[in-house]
Design an enzyme around this catalytic site. Structure first.
Site, PDB file in Angstrom:
ATOM      1  N   TYR A  72     -19.890 -92.478  46.904  1.00  0.00           N
ATOM      2  CA  TYR A  72     -19.208 -91.836  47.632  1.00  0.00           C
ATOM      3  C   TYR A  72     -19.157 -92.060  49.433  1.00  0.00           C
ATOM      4  CZ  TYR A  72     -17.736 -87.535  49.674  1.00  0.00           C
ATOM      5  OH  TYR A  72     -16.744 -86.010  49.797  1.00  0.00           O
ATOM      6  N   PHE A 124      12.235 -92.282  55.193  1.00  0.00           N
ATOM      7  CA  PHE A 124      12.520 -91.720  53.768  1.00  0.00           C
ATOM      8  C   PHE A 124      12.500 -90.445  53.480  1.00  0.00           C
ATOM      9  CE2 PHE A 124       9.492 -91.641  50.038  1.00  0.00           C
ATOM     10  CZ  PHE A 124      10.167 -92.427  48.731  1.00  0.00           C
ATOM     11  N   ASP A 125      12.400 -89.960  52.433  1.00  0.00           N
ATOM     12  CA  ASP A 125      12.759 -88.397  51.904  1.00  0.00           C
ATOM     13  C   ASP A 125      11.218 -87.451  52.307  1.00  0.00           C
ATOM     14  OD1 ASP A 125      11.701 -89.357  49.764  1.00  0.00           O
ATOM     15  OD2 ASP A 125      12.804 -88.593  48.130  1.00  0.00           O
ATOM     16  N   ASP A 215       6.758 -97.605  59.107  1.00  0.00           N
ATOM     17  CA  ASP A 215       6.577 -97.137  57.479  1.00  0.00           C
ATOM     18  C   ASP A 215       6.346 -98.285  56.425  1.00  0.00           C
ATOM     19  OD1 ASP A 215       6.515 -96.389  54.705  1.00  0.00           O
ATOM     20  OD2 ASP A 215       8.254 -94.141  54.945  1.00  0.00           O
ATOM     21  N   ALA A 217       5.794 -99.004  53.475  1.00  0.00           N
ATOM     22  CA  ALA A 217       5.483 -99.643  51.738  1.00  0.00           C
ATOM     23  C   ALA A 217       6.520-101.300  51.541  1.00  0.00           C
ATOM     24  CB  ALA A 217       6.788 -98.211  51.379  1.00  0.00           C
ATOM     25  N   LYS A 258       3.658 -99.385  46.289  1.00  0.00           N
ATOM     26  CA  LYS A 258       5.242-100.343  46.412  1.00  0.00           C
ATOM     27  C   LYS A 258       4.664-102.015  46.570  1.00  0.00           C
ATOM     28  CE  LYS A 258       7.220 -96.576  46.494  1.00  0.00           C
ATOM     29  NZ  LYS A 258       7.483 -96.037  47.996  1.00  0.00           N
ATOM     30  N   HIS A 450      15.590 -82.237  44.642  1.00  0.00           N
ATOM     31  CA  HIS A 450      15.996 -82.938  43.792  1.00  0.00           C
ATOM     32  C   HIS A 450      15.162 -83.954  42.883  1.00  0.00           C
ATOM     33  CE1 HIS A 450      13.717 -85.760  46.879  1.00  0.00           C
ATOM     34  NE2 HIS A 450      13.201 -86.498  46.304  1.00  0.00           N
TER      35      HIS A 450
HETATM   36  C1  LIG Z   1       6.761 -94.779  48.181  1.00  0.00           C
HETATM   37  C2  LIG Z   1       7.582 -94.420  50.091  1.00  0.00           C
HETATM   38  C3  LIG Z   1       6.631 -93.321  50.661  1.00  0.00           C
HETATM   39  C4  LIG Z   1       5.944 -91.995  50.154  1.00  0.00           C
HETATM   40  O1  LIG Z   1       4.988 -92.708  49.489  1.00  0.00           O
HETATM   41  P1  LIG Z   1       4.301 -92.478  48.280  1.00  0.00           P
HETATM   42  O2  LIG Z   1       3.010 -93.673  47.782  1.00  0.00           O
HETATM   43  O3  LIG Z   1       5.773 -92.611  47.111  1.00  0.00           O
HETATM   44  O4  LIG Z   1       4.027 -91.417  48.569  1.00  0.00           O
HETATM   45  C5  LIG Z   1       6.950 -93.427  51.846  1.00  0.00           C
HETATM   46  N1  LIG Z   1       8.276 -94.373  52.681  1.00  0.00           N
HETATM   47  C6  LIG Z   1       8.822 -95.070  51.729  1.00  0.00           C
HETATM   48  C7  LIG Z   1       9.116 -96.015  52.390  1.00  0.00           C
HETATM   49  C8  LIG Z   1       8.824 -95.440  50.440  1.00  0.00           C
HETATM   50  O5  LIG Z   1       9.193 -95.758  49.432  1.00  0.00           O
END
Ligand SMILES: *Cc1c(COP(=O)(O)O)cnc(C)c1O
Length: 458
Positions: A72, A124-125, A215, A217, A258, A450
């Site tokens: 843990y 990003f969304d 961000d 990813a 990613k 969506h």
């Molecule tokens: C996928 C993504 C996110 C969100 O990540 P999740 O792991 O799907 O929750 C945030 N920003 C960008 C640019 C992404 O491609």
């Protein structure tokens, strides 16, 4: 003759795919209310819905699954990951989370309040969702070139410094808790941000007392583009470039699904100890204790290994080379796509593809449905459905771009699959004039519609 790139790995385990008939697919997509998210994966032949969590792990990553320490607190898998992050990103503080959006939720809980302004490059969304959910506002400051799909620009993810400074001048700095630099910029087409732009945005942020945050990813794919397109970085390794990129920001949220090539995971990195302490409280509430953050120990280990593999040049060259290969195939057929192709996906320009279809009938969604019926290929709409409604007026927001995104999972498909996808799209391209009717919404959620929207044919 110069030898071409080839994948620096071979297949050890395979997963069979079912080739359905057109008749079956017409039935299935109707049952799915014309929302590709509602399809069962067995109903899909080639799945390009997302590159998120869909990559193939290496034998070393699978070994980490067995080595996972499920304690843990203080598990060795956590420290393995912490060491890799320190080594790679040179960030002193780190919190594991179960996904990227969880990282956003935790960090934004500590940073964003009602009425705040969050500038960035095409948020990003989920990022935008987490900002708007807090009654704050995201302002897109991406360069205008990003919206012209046919104009070549090496760094279409760049932030327009004038637009950004305008935001900084218009609002007091205590209303702007952070500026988000998305690397690579997903929404504008997996487009990279140059090192020069990262440096300049960072300097501007610091001048106005705003925190630049990645961000992150697809940070490794972004680094690949810096190495191959930006002067002065040709001879640097991806890992050196990554370290320099992170030196300009105060922190980052990461979706490990990613560029860390794992099926689940995320994290936050931060420079500032007091912000880390604040975020830690939310991490414990929303995600889990600080040394696992909603993940199993084995996931942390696979993530640590994936970060090292995802930042190797040969891997990135094959990965991004495959995206470019698909892009070239489509271009040869005359199909309009966002150029240059991005890091993780090919974006088909649906407005140009289906000129006889009104935007009110969802051009990119219509093309996505056509492609599924034609070849069992699942892409995703990056257009009006994704752009959602204006939170105040509840009117549809019509974005400048209507795109069909074909996202390529990492280390999963071959170039024969790419040829198949290109052939399916070519067949639709040849009969594009006859596509004059699209879809209308029969049911939708109040936010991020969506994912669950239901449609019928007009
Ligand atoms: C996928 C993504 C996110 C969100 O990540 P999740 O792991 O799907 O929750 C945030 N920003 C960008 C640019 C992404 O491609």
């Amino acid at each position: 003759m110069e030898l071409p790139y080839a994948e620096p790995y071979k297949m050890k385990v395979i997963e069979p795919l079912y080739r359905s008939s057109r008749q079956e697919r017409e039935q299935w997509i109707k049952e799915a209310r014309y929302n590709l998210f509602n399809l069962k994966s067995e109903q899909v032949f080639i799945d390009l819905l997302t590159d998120s969590g869909t990559g193939a792990m290496s034998q070393y990553q699978w070994s980490e699954i067995m080595l996972g320490d499920e304690s843990y607190a203080g598990s060795s898998s956590f420290f393995k990951l912490k060491n890799v992050i320190t080594q790679l990103l040179d960030m002193p503080h780190f919190l594991p989370t179960h996904q990227g959006r969880a990282a956003e939720n935790v960090l934004f809980s500590a940073l964003i309040k009602e009425g705040d302004i969050v500038p960035g490059n095409s948020h990003f969304d989920t990022t935008k969702g987490h900002i708007e959910y807090r009654k704050a506002r995201a302002i897109d400051c991406t360069i205008d070139e990003a919206c012209n799909t046919s104009e070549f620009h090496p760094f279409k993810g760049n932030i327009d410094l004038e637009k950004l400074e305008e935001v900084f001048k218009k609002y007091p700095s205590d209303k702007i808790p952070l500026c988000i630099i998305t690397v690579t910029c997903n929404t504008s087409g997996g487009q990279p941000v140059s090192m020069e732009n990262i440096r300049e945005v960072s300097a501007l942020c610091h001048k106005y007392g705003v925190m630049p945050i990645f961000d992150a990813a697809r940070f490794a794919e972004n680094a690949y583009f810096i190495k191959t397109r930006e002067q002065g970085f040709e001879n640097k390794t991806i890992k050196e470039i990554v370290k320099e990129m992170f030196s300009y920001v105060e922190g980052a949220t990461m979706s490990s699904k990613k560029d860390a090539i794992v099926n689940i995971g995320g994290f936050i990195v931060l420079r500032d100890k007091s912000l880390f302490d604040k975020a830690s409280v939310f991490n414990i509430m929303y995600e889990g204790y600080l040394t696992y953050g909603g993940l199993a120990g084995r996931d942390l280990g696979a993530l640590a290994q994936g970060l090292m593999e995802g930042t190797e040049f040969d891997y990135l060259e094959a990965r991004i080379g495959q995206v470019a290969y698909l892009g070239e195939k489509l271009t040869q057929s005359g199909i309009p796509i966002q150029v240059p192709t991005g890091g993780h996906a090919v974006f088909v320009d649906a407005k140009k593809f289906l000129p006889n279809l009104p935007k009110e009938e969802y051009q990119a969604q219509t093309l996505a449905i056509e492609l599924y019926i034609e070849g069992g290929v699942r892409g995703v709409e990056i257009g009006t459905l994704l752009a959602d409604r204006n939170p105040v007026t509840r009117e549809n927001r019509y974005p400048q771009l209507e795109l069909l995104r074909l996202a390529l999972p990492r280390r999963v498909y071959t170039n024969n699959h790419m040829d198949y996808i290109a052939a399916a799209l070519k067949n639709i391209w040849d009969r594009r004039e006859s596509i004059t009717k699209g879809f209308r919404i029969t049911s939708e959620a109040p936010i991020m519609r969506h994912f669950t929207v239901e449609l019928e044919r007009v």
